[in-house]
Each structure stands twice: as C-alpha cells, then as structure tokens.
Enzyme design. Structure first.
Site, PDB file in Angstrom:
ATOM      1  N   ARG A 192       0.968  -1.433  -0.112  1.00 18.34           N
ATOM      2  CA  ARG A 192       0.074  -0.060  -0.119  1.00 18.34           C
ATOM      3  C   ARG A 192       0.993   0.976   0.511  1.00 18.34           C
ATOM      4  O   ARG A 192       1.567   1.313   1.198  1.00 18.34           O
ATOM      5  CB  ARG A 192      -0.800   0.064   1.188  1.00 18.34           C
ATOM      6  CG  ARG A 192      -2.093   0.542   1.613  1.00 18.34           C
ATOM      7  CD  ARG A 192      -2.881   1.224   2.555  1.00 18.34           C
ATOM      8  NE  ARG A 192      -1.688   1.671   3.443  1.00 18.34           N
ATOM      9  CZ  ARG A 192      -2.057   2.040   4.937  1.00 18.34           C
ATOM     10  NH1 ARG A 192      -2.604   0.463   5.646  1.00 18.34           N
ATOM     11  NH2 ARG A 192      -1.111   2.298   5.506  1.00 18.34           N
ATOM     12  N   HIS A 217      -3.404   4.686   4.556  1.00 13.26           N
ATOM     13  CA  HIS A 217      -4.774   3.945   4.326  1.00 13.26           C
ATOM     14  C   HIS A 217      -5.737   4.396   3.811  1.00 13.26           C
ATOM     15  O   HIS A 217      -6.738   4.321   2.780  1.00 13.26           O
ATOM     16  CB  HIS A 217      -5.291   3.434   5.624  1.00 13.26           C
ATOM     17  CG  HIS A 217      -6.832   2.134   6.216  1.00 13.26           C
ATOM     18  ND1 HIS A 217      -6.730   1.752   4.941  1.00 13.26           N
ATOM     19  CD2 HIS A 217      -7.616   3.139   5.904  1.00 13.26           C
ATOM     20  CE1 HIS A 217      -7.585   1.270   5.543  1.00 13.26           C
ATOM     21  NE2 HIS A 217      -8.272   2.149   5.868  1.00 13.26           N
ATOM     22  N   TYR A 272       3.887   4.380  12.588  1.00 18.54           N
ATOM     23  CA  TYR A 272       3.884   2.397  12.339  1.00 18.54           C
ATOM     24  C   TYR A 272       4.700   2.777  11.347  1.00 18.54           C
ATOM     25  O   TYR A 272       4.448   1.213  11.901  1.00 18.54           O
ATOM     26  CB  TYR A 272       2.474   1.674  12.723  1.00 18.54           C
ATOM     27  CG  TYR A 272       0.907   2.458  10.857  1.00 18.54           C
ATOM     28  CD1 TYR A 272       1.288   1.885   9.871  1.00 18.54           C
ATOM     29  CD2 TYR A 272       0.355   3.384  11.674  1.00 18.54           C
ATOM     30  CE1 TYR A 272       1.019   2.285   9.100  1.00 18.54           C
ATOM     31  CE2 TYR A 272      -0.200   3.424  10.240  1.00 18.54           C
ATOM     32  CZ  TYR A 272      -0.130   2.880   8.909  1.00 18.54           C
ATOM     33  OH  TYR A 272      -1.422   3.588   7.813  1.00 18.54           O
TER      34      TYR A 272
END
Ligand SMILES: Cc1ncc(C[n+]2csc(CCOP(=O)(O)OP(=O)(O)O)c2C)c(N)n1
Ligand SMILES: Cc1ncc(C[n+]2csc(CCOP(=O)(O)OP(=O)(O)O)c2C)c(N)n1
Ligand SMILES: [Mg+2]
Ligand SMILES: [Mg+2]
Lengths: 330, 326, 330, 326
Positions: free
Chosen positions: C248, C252, C261
């Site tokens: 990705r 998100h 993160y």
C-alpha cells in the site's frame, strides 16, 4: 512389538485401566440417560457414544491440576475423565439444583465448573473456541504454563468463530489445542456436504500451526497427539489443530431420527470399530484385563450409576423464584 | 482539574485503570502503535507494551478472546473500531458475555468492557455513523453506558472497567473533540445505572443521552431567554434504565420530549416512553414526544442528506418550544 | 525469451496497452482525489495506489459481458477497468446525485452498479464474500457459466465471513475467485500481526480449493492466475483462492497517519517495485510504448480527469428530502 | 379448506411457492433429507431436489449466500435452525440485507426470507427458547413477521417470499403442533405491515403477537363468562409497526395490556407503548400495562424455572382482570 504401545507412550498399566474405566463409565451413563429419556423421566439426551476413546485419550494428556478444558455438548467422557462425577452428570440431566454446571438452568451437555477448570459452555457452536484463546492469552500474560483444550465437531469447524480464534492463537503463539471430533455427521449433514477438504487438519497451515489427523477410535493415538500438542503449548511453541476421526453411534440427540438420513448398515459397520470394543480387546490382548475384572468393573460402575440416578431423581429443583437471580453481580 | 476533551478523558481513564490494576489490558484493531484510529489509546502501547494488543481484524475474536480472558480473571477492555463493526461480534456479546453469569449459576462472570465509537455528523456515511444501543437494550446481563461529557466519560469508563459484568461503552465520535470540560486528574468513578439531572426546569422535560445532551443544553439556554425553562435528564446508562429518575423527571414538568440521534422506531426512547406510560401517565399535560432520526437505514454521506438525518440543536429547540406551547 | 510474456498469455499488444492505460488512469484519478481532499473539496479519500497492476490484471481476465465483480473499497483500478468511468468516480467522491454507486449516499470506494455487474458493497469487511458465493450459486442453479470475482485485503481474510463463504463455495464447487490483495498492512497492523501463515493461499487447502500466490506488482502474472481460475470456474471445477502480493503506497486513507507505524524507508523501497513503474518499463522494453506515446496518454487522461472533476464539482447533490427514499420497495 | 397445524401450514406455503416460482429455493442446515429439525421442509427435498440445499453449519454464510442469490434475482428462503442461532448472521442481516436497497439508491434489492423458530416452553433452555425480534425492531429496511395461527402462517409466509425486501419470519416452535386450524388449500396471501383485529371488545384491549395471541384468546373466553369483554389486536408484523391499528385498538377501550413472551425492557412492546403515549394518551383510562417475561437472560431448563419465566394464559387472564377493575 516388544513393548506395548501404551508403555512406549509413557503410560502405565494403571493408566490405561483408568482410561478404560472412564470409557466404560461414560458409555454406561450415556446408555442410562437414553433409558431415562425413553421412560419419560428426562426431556433430552445428547450422546457421547462413539467418542469415548478420543475424549478420554485427549483428557488423559492434560494436567488436571492446571490445564483448562472448553468442551462441547458431546464431551461427556472428556469432562468425566477430567473430574465430573457420575452424580454430577445425572443431576444435570434431571435439571436439579445440584447440577454443578448450571443448577438446572442449562440443557444437559453444557458443562462448566470453575473448580474443575471446565469453562462454562453454551449451545451456539464454537463460541467456546475464542474463549479458549482468551484463557491462553491470559495465561501467557501471567507467565503461566497451562494449556487450553477446546473441542468441537467437524460441522462446527465451518463457523467463523473457529477461524477467527484459530488465527488469533496462531498469530500470538498461544497454547491452545483445537480438538475437532470428526464423527462424519452434523445432525443429518454428512461431512462431505460440510467440508471440501480431506481432513480438518488441512486447515492448520492457514493459521501457521501444526495440524494432525488421528484415528479417534484409538485412545492411545489420540493421547499421543494431544500430549505432543501439550508439550508444544507449554514450551510456548503455539497452538495445534487435531482432528480425531470416529463416528456418532447414536442419533444426534433424543430429538433426532437418524433413519431419515443414514443407513443402519453404516452404523453397524461403525460399531465394529467402536473404541470401547477395540480398546477392551487391546487390554485383553495385553493381558491387562481378564473377563472377571471386566465384569467387576462393569458392575461397580453400574452400581454407581444406579445410586447417582436415585440421588438425582430425588434431589430438589432450584426454587422457581431463583430464576430471577444472577443476571448481574449482586 | 484540567480542561480536556472527551477523547482525552477516555484516554486518561484507560491509563489510570491500567496503572491501578495490572489485570486491565486493551485489545482491538490498531490500538497499539497507532493508538487507535481516533487516538483513544494513544501513548498506552508506549507505556504498557503488550498489555495494549493489536489483534487480527476479527471482531468476534476480539469479543470472544476478551470474554475468555475476563472469565479467567483479567479485566479486558476491547475496542471495536466503529460501533457499526460490532455486528460480527453480536453472537459473542449476546450469547456469551450477557449470559455467562446466569447460565453458570453465578460460577463464572465476565468483567469485560467493550468500547465503541458511535454516532454521526462526521461524514462517516452509513457504516461509520450508526447508533447501536437499540440492538442491545433488550439483552439482560448487559449494561450499556453512553457518556455525555468529558467528566462523565472518565468516571463512567473507570466504573465500567471495574464492573463485574460486561459493559458496552459507546462514545460519540463527534463528541471526541467537540466536547471539552473540566476533568479531575485524580481517581473517581460514577455510578452505572444512574441517570443524571443536568438542569432543573419547570416547563418541559427533555430526556436524552450522549451528544444530544449537549445540544439539549444549548437549546435550553437559548430558550431560557424566551422564558422557557427546561428540565434535562441525561440517562447515562441506557440499559437497564433508571426508572425512578425517568418517572421523577417526567412528573416534574408533565411535558416530556425524548431525544435520541438514533432512528425512532424501536429506539431506547421507546422504552423511556413505555416507562412513562406505565408509571406516570396521569401526571402528563401533553403527549409524550420523541425526536429522533428518520427511520432510514443510516445516515448518507452527502452533506445535505446527512444534515437531513441529524438531530440538531435547532430541531431540539423547536420541539421544546412546541411542547411548551402545548 | 522468444515471444513476449503477454503474447504467451494470449494478450495482444493492444490488450497490454489498454491495461497500461487503465493503470495510469486509476493512478492519476487517485492522485487527483488526494489533491481535492487536501484542498478541502472532498472529505475523504481511500486509495488504490500500489494495487493498480493486480487490479487491472485481474479485471482483464474477466468477461465484462457476463462475469460479476464484488470488489472492496481499494479496488478503484479494478472497477474502472471493468467499466466505471472517471466521471463516475469523481461524482462519487463529490457525493453527488449522479454517483452511480449510491447517489452520494455511501462513502467513496463503495462501488456498485447493476448495469455493470458490479455488486453493491458496504464498509464492514468481507461481507461481500458470501454474496459472491450467492451469485455463483444462483448461476449454477440456472446453468450459467459466469464466474464471480470477489476481493478483500489480507487483514480482512481473518473475518469469519471469508471462512464461511470459502467453505461454502468449496463444498458446492462454485465458480468464485477469492482474490486477496495482500498489501502487507491492515491500517497500521502489519501482516505478521494479522496472519501466522506464509501466504493467504495456504488457506485454500482447508476449503478443498486451488490456492496460488502471485506477484501483485506484475499485472501479467495476476492475469495469468486469474485466467486459470476463470477457466476452472466456467468448467464447473470450483473456486480458487488467489493471493496477490504488493504494497500500500499511501496511508490507509485520508484519515490515517502512516508515520506513526511504518518507516518512510520501507515505503520508498516499495515504490521502486510499483507496478506502474515496472509495467511501463516492460512496455518500453518490448517497444510497445515510446516516451511520446506515454506523454500523450498521460495528457489525454489528465484532460479527462480535469473535465470529470469540473462536472462533478458543479453537479447537484441529491435533494435533502430524498434521504427518506428507498428504505423499502415503493 | 383443510385442518392443519401451524407447521403444516408453513410446509404447505413453502411447497406452493416453490411450485409457483422456480426462483424460490430453500437453504439451511438439515433442511434436505432430514426435512429440517422441526420438519418444516419435510418432503420438499424429495419434490424439488437441489432447490432444497443443505448448507454447511455457518449461519453468516446462509444469510450472506442468500443475500447474494437474492440480489442476483432469486427468491431464497433461508432457515435458521433456531432463532437463537441467527446471531452469527446479524452482521449480514443488519449491515447487508437491510441496507442494500438504500445504500445502492434503489439499484439492488434483497427479496430474501429468513425463517426461524423462536420461543419457549419446550424445555429448550437458554439457547433454544429465545425471542429475537427485539434485536431487529430498530433496523429500517427489515420487516419482521410473526404469525399467530396456521391460517396466518401460510398467508404471511407466502407474502414474505413474494416481498421485494428482506423479511424475518419468526415461527413459534411451541405453536408448530399446538395450534391447529382451517387453512385453505388454494393460494392466498396476507398483507405484511398490517395488524389483525382478532376480536372486538369493550373493557380491555390486549395487543400482542405470536403464540400469546392464542393464550390471550383463551383468557378472553374465560373472562367473558365473568362479564369482561376483551378487544384483541394481533400485530402480525412487529416491525415496522401498524401505528393506526394500535391507536384504534387502544382508543377502543382506553385500557391497554401489552403482552409479549420476550423479556420486558426494550421489547417490541416498548414501541407499542411509545406509540400510544404519543398518539392517544388522553384517551386512556388506565396506565398502559406490559406483561412480559422477566428481565433475565433467557428461560432456564428445569421445569419450575421455565414456568416461572413463561407468559401463560393464566398470567394474561389475571392481568386483563386487574385492568378491567382499574
Ligand atoms: C450456531 C449454531 N447453529 C446451529 C446449531 C444447531 N446444531 C446443534 S448441533 C449441530 C450439528 C453439529 O455438528 P458437528 O459440529 O459435526 O458436531 P457433532 O454433533 O457431530 O458432534 C447443529 C447444526 C447450533 N447449536 N449452533
Ligand atoms: C468488520 C470491520 N472491522 C473493521 C473495519 C475498519 N477497517 C477498515 S479497513 C481496515 C483494514 C483492512 O485491511 P486489509 O484487509 O489488509 O485491507 P487493505 O485496507 O490493506 O487493503 C479496517 C480495520 C471494517 N471496515 N470492517
Ligand atoms: Mg459431527
Ligand atoms: Mg492490507
């Protein structure tokens, strides 16, 4: 074979006789329950017949002083080997106040006792499986080395809760033993309409865990597989998925009519492989059990069951008003 | 005392409870490093390590593992990322958490808290805006708590964590940053099961909970200037309900407006209306009135449609006014 | 290599250029959406960046005239290759009445159009997976030979609905392609905290179906795997589980902050394997694409996006009162 | 006309609908050879073969596959073996079936019927006795139908199968063999969304549904001899509610008894009480009264405890009497 199979597994002669007794006890209690049901004395029976070998084999591999059991409704032999008494079972079947699992609140087969480390279960299948993972997680957090064995049928392994719990345990390397009792039917639905895999153990890889399929009619094979899983669990090596293959020798429950969906022939064939039959033969072949001893054991157990039946039948129900209690902490 | 928002109060309650009792731990999706998608658990992973557990994406396991750990003796706080996403966990919550004490005849119990952000007005559309309390307000064994202020959020969440039974703790996601207030930095709890009288009034009683309390207070303030005095009861616990507080509040003015930002039919306000109809019908001077979102599946995304759905300060204000004039 | 890879797969030069265009279009629309979001013009973006190769490769293997697509929120490139236009996407992102998926009712990324055989989706993950099985079951009952492709992330494959649906399709041999887009994160949670298996494809055996893992950055490899699954499905040989592995490339969603993160380094490394980069290189190496053609295509698409943006920005919202409509049949 | 029981009427409705429309099919656990654990689908597998599909043991898939097939254009009838076991399927029912028409702006819709046996009094204990309607009576997009007689069961089930929207169809498992009546062997349907006046009366209005209608009728008959005349409304559809019929029935006598065999708090009767409190408060001569099961998780197994829980003819009778005397 030089040494007997059980000796190779580290089981003494006393151990296997103890397993044998548990199997016989469960079978005879089960038979009694059907009689009571047919006589109109108890409304419902759910049976462990055909599962005794695998259930006792599995329970034997656990440490009754520290491990946890999260069984399902068919696990009478397992919970009895793990500590429930004949009287406990009869009390539950008569729905009396002294039922240690629920005080007569739940149907029979819904085992639970904090003292025995048997965790309360419900009817919707596989809800207990994530609970086992929760116990194991708590144990890991507290640095304990207990394992949790949870069991369920092959049909039930198709529920989402099985999948989610197995994956959780896999990711967090938790000491859970997923014990699937494949008896080839889920009520009327044969295993090939429940599953497209060869063996439930094929599902283990998807959770990064060990998977093994064993003959559920051989209590020693089951003992061996579960013992290994216990060892791995205690060492922090994670969960194991075990399939034990056997057969359901009775109808699903006293409410079921198996003649509508399976042939009597098939049941008859399965009865020949019944663990009670084969394990008795094993013990006799190994000269651990004589015909007289067999008879004595049967008689003792029968007496025990008669007494328990009397007690349970005469015992009191819980007070009607007590139905209002224990919704919340009081 | 410190000024903080609703989110900060929740974060503080979690932190204090984890410091106080090592049996308390958090599990949920993205609660660790990320601190939760709303940051309710921010900083806790850094402080408590593995006691803040990122779980796989599976709500039924989050609830079920929480239940297992709770039966063992832990005090898990499970986060559902959005209340809408509790639905896969309904079986665990309703069949298990709610029934374990009862079915085991008091042998086992489940001190589990399930936190979930609910409510709309943040462009969350159908699946990030729903109110879920009405699905659970018929399940004995559960308690449902919905705080309406930072002060209550901290005190009630701490009480929920210490409660011996499962508590669903719904946090209005729009309240997270909208509501600010004084919150004591020391330990305190507020009683679960008790409604709170927010203000005394003479003309109309408003009974509500969650973010709507704030809007009701704003509406009441404006109406005060026009001479209408509003009595406001905040349910705080919407299941089981505080019947006495409801009856007292209804009797106080004889005119009752029930406000929820959930759909109307079958909402928790139906139960409030039923209690009133049973207990103090003859004390009323006007029919009971419910102000709620329309009975459509959930709020749409597009602003004009979202607004159409939302229960606002203005809608509450007109409803109070009409009732006052009845 | 004598023949080019795509020719070996039966794809013409026009086909691969068409795939290339779809990938570029999706990337550029995606980039536009982020700009609009940062400019405060649209409230939310969810991105397909990094997934374009696998999504277009998969869609290319389907028959746009009869197969069904049950995608998830990250599948913009897939639904566009399957028939949604740039304007469709912009309308949805501006939440305007002309949004073909929902008339502005759902968040962007919730694709659906009966006319295009893209089945309406929701936000709770994997609920679409059993729907795909339902479509396939209906098709089997009616003797049709269409297949259904449903997609989901690797984190989402841990939901019970994935398991239950996969098992159902396995038992009934239904033509469903379970397409898992493994981008190594579920919001902030890395794949190793989601899964203990090596590959999602490891789960296939548990459902008695074929499982395969492919490089998601290679649209041709994905095309090949999905084509095989389509063939099997049409022939009544049952479902397939395909894992396509990629990354990705964005946060998100526009509500996420990935810096909390994961390391920027990791993202940078992934960008080098980006299918847009590697597939462009493939086409250029094969002399199918010149720098000028590339520029022309980019420009055309840019113009198309500018126009669509204008249209969508100026288009009307649905009437506020229309929020009351379509709860039930009217 | 033929005499048949409630179960026979359901079986006949399924058979007729499958004969009428080949898009109708059945899926569920043990519905095939076994004919369902209550025999509701007996003989259908023999007649229709694979249109009666034994599914794997997974309710979320049963609902979800049904939803997919319904969107495609089929008319699936999903059986949940017991209403208690619908809970794993809640996400599919609430997030999907209920919201698909709305979220797709009318592009897709879900003509799915979900049948489930509910209710107790058959020694089913906690998990084979529950009423589930109150969990779903706040979900726009769903319809909830609960027939109270063999005649209604046939007509309403046929209507549910033909309905263009998802219908939850709850069948009282004790009614299966207890209730018998005349059922036309020809085709007919009854309207979903409409309550039915079971009998006119002057003194007390009873509003109820399902098996309790039968007990209310029995109670009313006995009370008639003591001179009490009872007006009985059968809701038939408990969501969305037939407001007009409720208001008319309440006004008729001014004394209203609401009966459900579900737990009281948050039951569908709360909504009926709320409608009355909103619409005809000043027409009442007595407080609204609800008769329901106690607020404990579900009924126990042991006979004395089960009886304690159940709403019986006798309990209904005393409640009517007291209200008449108010
Ligand atoms: C969620 C749920 N659905 C349905 C049932 C009803 N039910 C009880 S046992 C059973 C079959 C279980 O079969 P299996 O898992 O193979 O276990 P077995 O009874 O064969 O040991 C079913 C469908 C249930 N208890 N829970
Ligand atoms: C049932 C449910 N739980 C939680 C969420 C919130 N959520 C949205 S996307 C997401 C992560 C999904 O990760 P993955 O499946 O790997 O797909 P990706 O976004 O990486 O493509 C989560 C947790 C959700 N949408 N549905
Ligand atoms: Mg089985
Ligand atoms: Mg992912």
């Amino acid at each position: 074979m030089s040494a007997s199979k059980h000796a190779q597994l580290g089981l003494s002669d006393t151990d296997v006789l103890y397993m044998y007794e548990s199997m016989i006890r469960a079978r005879k209690v089960d038979e009694r329950l059907w009689l009571l049901n047919r006589a109109g004395k108890i409304p419902f029976v759910i049976s462990c017949q055909g599962h005794e070998g695998m259930q006792v084999g599995a329970a034997m591999a656990l440490d009754g002083k520290k491990d946890y059991l999260l069984p399902y409704y068919r696990d009478m032999a397992m919970v009895m080997h793990f500590g429930m008494t004949t009287e406990n079972i009869l009390m539950a079947n008569f729905a009396k106040a002294e039922d240690i699992s629920s005080g007569g609140r739940q149907m029979p087969g819904h085992y639970g006792s904090k003292a025995l480390r048997i965790v309360t279960g419900s009817s919707p299948v596989t809800t207990q499986v994530p609970h086992a993972v929760g116990y194991a997680l708590a144990g890991k957090m507290e640095g304990k080395d207990f394992v949790c064995l949870t069991s369920f049928g092959e049909g039930s392994s198709n529920q989402g809760d099985f999948h989610e719990a197995a994956n959780f345990a896999g990711v967090h390397d938790l000491p859970v033993i997923f014990f699937c009792e494949n008896n080839k039917y889920a009520i009327s639905t044969p295993a090939d309409r429940q599953l497209a895999c060869e063996s439930i153990a094929d599902r283990a890889a998807g959770y990064g865990m060990d998977g093994v399929s064993v003959d559920g009619n051989d209590p020693l094979a089951v003992y061996e597989a579960v013992s290994r899983a216990v060892e791995r669990g205690r060492k922090g090596e994670g969960p194991t998925l075990i399939e034990a293959v056997s057969y359901r020798l009775t109808a699903h429950s006293s409410d079921d009519n198996e003649l509508t969906y399976r042939e009597a022939e098939e049941v008859k064939a399965a009865k020949e492989k019944d663990s009670i039959v084969t394990f008795t033969k094993y013990l006799k072949d190994a000269k651990l059990l004589t015909d007289e001893q067999e008879e004595t054991i049967h008689k003792q157990i029968q007496t025990e069951i008669d007494e328990a039946t009397d007690h349970a039948e005469q015992a009191a129900y819980a007070d009607a008003e007590s139905a209002m209690l224990h919704v919340y902490d009081q | 005392m410190a000024m903080m928002n609703y989110l900060g109060a929740i974060n503080l309650a979690l932190k204090e409870e984890m410091e106080r009792d090592e049996k308390v731990f958090i599990l949920g999706e993205d609660v660790g490093k990320r601190g939760g998608v709303f940051l309710a658990t921010e900083g806790l992973y850094e402080q408590f390590g593995d006691r803040v557990l990122d779980t796989p994406l599976s709500e039924s396991a989050i609830a079920g593992v929480g239940i297992g750990a709770a039966m063992y003796g832990m005090r898990p706080v499970a986060e559902m990322q959005f209340a809408d996403f509790m639905l896969p966990a309904v079986n665990q919550i309703v069949s298990e958490a709610a029934k374990i004490r009862y079915r085991s005849n008091n042998d086992f119990h489940v001190p589990l808290t399930v936190r979930a952000p609910y409510g709309g007005g943040v462009h969350g559309a159908l699946y990030h805006s729903q109110s879920m309390e009405a699905m659970f307000n018929s399940i004995p064994g559960l308690k449902i708590v919905i705080p309406s202020s930072p002060y209550d959020a901290k005190g009630l969440l701490k009480a929920a964590i210490r409660d011996e039974d499962p508590v669903l703790f719904f946090e209005h996601k729009r309240a997270y940053r909208l509501l600010k207030g004084e919150v004591p930095e020391e330990d305190y709890t507020l009683p679960i099961g008790k409604a709170a009288l927010k203000q005394e009034g003479e003309d109309v009683t408003v009974i509500t909970y969650g973010l709507s309390v704030h809007f009701a207070e704003q509406a009441a303030k404006e109406l005060e200037e026009t001479g209408i005095s509003t009595h406001i009861l905040d349910l705080r616990t919407v299941y089981p309900m505080d019947r006495d507080a409801i009856v007292d509040a209804a009797k106080k003015t004889g005119k009752v407006l029930l406000v929820t930002d959930d759909n109307k039919e079958g909402s928790v306000m139906s139960e409030v209306a039923a209690i009133i109809a049973e207990e103090c019908l003859f004390d009323l001077d006007a029919p009971v009135e419910r102000l709620a979102a329309p009975d459509v599946p959930a709020m749409p995304y597009a602003s004009p449609l979202e607004k159409q759905f939302l229960v606002t300060k203005d809608k509450i204000q007109s409803a109070i006014q009409e009732l006052a004039e009845f």
